[in-house]
Design a protein around this motif. Structure first.
Motif, PDB file in Angstrom:
ATOM      1  N   GLY A 242      15.508  -3.529   3.453  1.00 25.09           N
ATOM      2  CA  GLY A 242      14.214  -4.134   3.141  1.00 25.09           C
ATOM      3  C   GLY A 242      13.700  -3.585   1.815  1.00 25.09           C
ATOM      4  O   GLY A 242      14.393  -2.875   1.094  1.00 25.09           O
ATOM      5  N   THR A 243      12.450  -3.919   1.492  1.00 27.56           N
ATOM      6  CA  THR A 243      11.883  -3.447   0.230  1.00 27.56           C
ATOM      7  C   THR A 243      11.327  -2.040   0.403  1.00 27.56           C
ATOM      8  O   THR A 243      10.698  -1.744   1.420  1.00 27.56           O
ATOM      9  N   PRO A 244      11.513  -1.168  -0.585  1.00 32.13           N
ATOM     10  CA  PRO A 244      10.950   0.184  -0.501  1.00 32.13           C
ATOM     11  C   PRO A 244       9.427   0.133  -0.599  1.00 32.13           C
ATOM     12  O   PRO A 244       8.868  -0.611  -1.400  1.00 32.13           O
ATOM     13  N   THR A 245       8.764   0.917   0.225  1.00 34.19           N
ATOM     14  CA  THR A 245       7.306   0.986   0.192  1.00 34.19           C
ATOM     15  C   THR A 245       6.879   2.449   0.197  1.00 34.19           C
ATOM     16  O   THR A 245       7.618   3.324   0.641  1.00 34.19           O
ATOM     17  N   MET A 246       5.671   2.689  -0.324  1.00 36.96           N
ATOM     18  CA  MET A 246       5.100   4.037  -0.283  1.00 36.96           C
ATOM     19  C   MET A 246       3.584   3.927  -0.202  1.00 36.96           C
ATOM     20  O   MET A 246       3.000   2.907  -0.558  1.00 36.96           O
ATOM     21  N   ASN A 247       2.969   5.001   0.260  1.00 32.99           N
ATOM     22  CA  ASN A 247       1.526   5.032   0.414  1.00 32.99           C
ATOM     23  C   ASN A 247       0.971   6.176  -0.420  1.00 32.99           C
ATOM     24  O   ASN A 247       1.306   7.330  -0.189  1.00 32.99           O
TER      25      ASN A 247
ATOM     26  N   SER B 233      -1.214   1.109  -0.424  1.00 29.69           N
ATOM     27  CA  SER B 233       0.174   0.831  -0.077  1.00 29.69           C
ATOM     28  C   SER B 233       0.834   0.061  -1.224  1.00 29.69           C
ATOM     29  O   SER B 233       0.306  -0.950  -1.690  1.00 29.69           O
ATOM     30  N   LEU B 234       1.988   0.557  -1.683  1.00 36.81           N
ATOM     31  CA  LEU B 234       2.724  -0.073  -2.784  1.00 36.81           C
ATOM     32  C   LEU B 234       4.114  -0.461  -2.308  1.00 36.81           C
ATOM     33  O   LEU B 234       4.714   0.246  -1.501  1.00 36.81           O
ATOM     34  N   LYS B 235       4.632  -1.563  -2.834  1.00 40.37           N
ATOM     35  CA  LYS B 235       6.011  -1.951  -2.535  1.00 40.37           C
ATOM     36  C   LYS B 235       6.729  -2.264  -3.846  1.00 40.37           C
ATOM     37  O   LYS B 235       6.115  -2.651  -4.830  1.00 40.37           O
ATOM     38  N   PHE B 236       8.050  -2.076  -3.839  1.00 44.91           N
ATOM     39  CA  PHE B 236       8.872  -2.246  -5.035  1.00 44.91           C
ATOM     40  C   PHE B 236       9.477  -3.638  -5.013  1.00 44.91           C
ATOM     41  O   PHE B 236      10.304  -3.967  -4.163  1.00 44.91           O
ATOM     42  N   GLU B 237       9.039  -4.486  -5.962  1.00 42.40           N
ATOM     43  CA  GLU B 237       9.544  -5.857  -6.040  1.00 42.40           C
ATOM     44  C   GLU B 237       9.936  -6.184  -7.466  1.00 42.40           C
ATOM     45  O   GLU B 237       9.159  -5.983  -8.392  1.00 42.40           O
ATOM     46  N   LYS B 238      11.131  -6.679  -7.647  1.00 43.40           N
ATOM     47  CA  LYS B 238      11.636  -7.136  -8.951  1.00 43.40           C
ATOM     48  C   LYS B 238      11.465  -6.087 -10.038  1.00 43.40           C
ATOM     49  O   LYS B 238      11.031  -6.369 -11.143  1.00 43.40           O
ATOM     50  N   GLY B 239      11.747  -4.824  -9.714  1.00 43.88           N
ATOM     51  CA  GLY B 239      11.708  -3.750 -10.699  1.00 43.88           C
ATOM     52  C   GLY B 239      10.332  -3.199 -10.995  1.00 43.88           C
ATOM     53  O   GLY B 239      10.170  -2.423 -11.919  1.00 43.88           O
TER      54      GLY B 239
ATOM     55  N   ALA C 223       0.974  -3.416  -5.686  1.00 37.71           N
ATOM     56  CA  ALA C 223       0.094  -3.132  -4.559  1.00 37.71           C
ATOM     57  C   ALA C 223       0.195  -4.268  -3.555  1.00 37.71           C
ATOM     58  O   ALA C 223       0.179  -5.445  -3.917  1.00 37.71           O
ATOM     59  N   GLU C 224       0.318  -3.916  -2.283  1.00 33.72           N
ATOM     60  CA  GLU C 224       0.373  -4.944  -1.253  1.00 33.72           C
ATOM     61  C   GLU C 224      -0.998  -5.590  -1.144  1.00 33.72           C
ATOM     62  O   GLU C 224      -2.026  -4.943  -1.307  1.00 33.72           O
ATOM     63  N   SER C 225      -1.019  -6.883  -0.869  1.00 33.28           N
ATOM     64  CA  SER C 225      -2.295  -7.606  -0.847  1.00 33.28           C
ATOM     65  C   SER C 225      -3.200  -7.048   0.243  1.00 33.28           C
ATOM     66  O   SER C 225      -2.783  -6.796   1.360  1.00 33.28           O
ATOM     67  N   GLY C 226      -4.455  -6.832  -0.131  1.00 32.60           N
ATOM     68  CA  GLY C 226      -5.442  -6.342   0.815  1.00 32.60           C
ATOM     69  C   GLY C 226      -5.406  -4.845   1.037  1.00 32.60           C
ATOM     70  O   GLY C 226      -6.200  -4.323   1.793  1.00 32.60           O
ATOM     71  N   SER C 227      -4.497  -4.145   0.368  1.00 30.59           N
ATOM     72  CA  SER C 227      -4.405  -2.699   0.613  1.00 30.59           C
ATOM     73  C   SER C 227      -5.250  -1.897  -0.359  1.00 30.59           C
ATOM     74  O   SER C 227      -5.483  -0.725  -0.134  1.00 30.59           O
ATOM     75  N   PHE C 228      -5.701  -2.521  -1.449  1.00 32.29           N
ATOM     76  CA  PHE C 228      -6.486  -1.785  -2.443  1.00 32.29           C
ATOM     77  C   PHE C 228      -7.915  -1.644  -1.933  1.00 32.29           C
ATOM     78  O   PHE C 228      -8.596  -2.631  -1.674  1.00 32.29           O
ATOM     79  N   THR C 229      -8.361  -0.413  -1.789  1.00 31.52           N
ATOM     80  CA  THR C 229      -9.691  -0.166  -1.239  1.00 31.52           C
ATOM     81  C   THR C 229     -10.731   0.039  -2.335  1.00 31.52           C
ATOM     82  O   THR C 229     -11.904   0.192  -2.026  1.00 31.52           O
ATOM     83  N   GLY C 230     -10.317   0.054  -3.602  1.00 37.02           N
ATOM     84  CA  GLY C 230     -11.251   0.280  -4.706  1.00 37.02           C
ATOM     85  C   GLY C 230     -12.080  -0.949  -5.009  1.00 37.02           C
ATOM     86  O   GLY C 230     -11.828  -2.052  -4.528  1.00 37.02           O
TER      87      GLY C 230
END
Length: 126
Positions: free
Chosen positions: A41-46, A51-57, A61-68
């Motif tokens: 699957g895709t690599p993710t980290m918090n 929450s961030l995921k690695f897509e296309k290099g 940020a995953e949608s809805g995960s940014f609290t700022g």
């Protein structure tokens, strides 16, 4: 002629039997992925609650995960733009100062050479 007996000669190694005793290399790719668990699957980290995921290099940020706050993000982008512009201006100023320094140095060398020639000319007259 060797001093202590015969010359060094290593023993020959016996031939290898086969490359692998496992029959997994005979399986097709999809069966191997199921057996060995090769679907990651895709690599993710918090990081700090985001929450961030690695897509296309790129890390995205995953949608809805940014609290700022959206305004905070715009303020940071504007500040970043200002700093980049200031950095470019300072680089331009450094380039101009280096040009001025090299011009002044060249003029100084020419004046020193001219002064030396005048001294030599006056010494010849005496």
């Amino acid at each position: 002629m060797p001093f202590f007996g015969s010359t060094f000669s290593p023993k020959k190694t016996p031939p290898r039997k086969c490359a692998s005793l496992s029959n997994l290399h005979l399986l097709d790719r999809s069966t191997r992925e199921i057996e060995l668990g090769l679907e990651y699957g895709t690599p993710t980290m918090n990081l700090t609650g985001q929450s961030l995921k690695f897509e296309k290099g790129q890390w995205v940020a995953e949608s809805g995960s940014f609290t700022g706050d959206r305004r905070e993000m715009q303020r940071l982008r504007k500040r970043n733009q200002q700093l980049e512009e200031e950095n470019n201006l300072l680089r331009l100023k450094v380039d101009i100062l280096l040009d001025m320094l090299s011009e002044t140095t060249a003029e100084s060398h020419l004046m020193e050479k001219e002064l030396e020639e005048l001294k030599n000319h006056s010494r010849r007259r005496k």
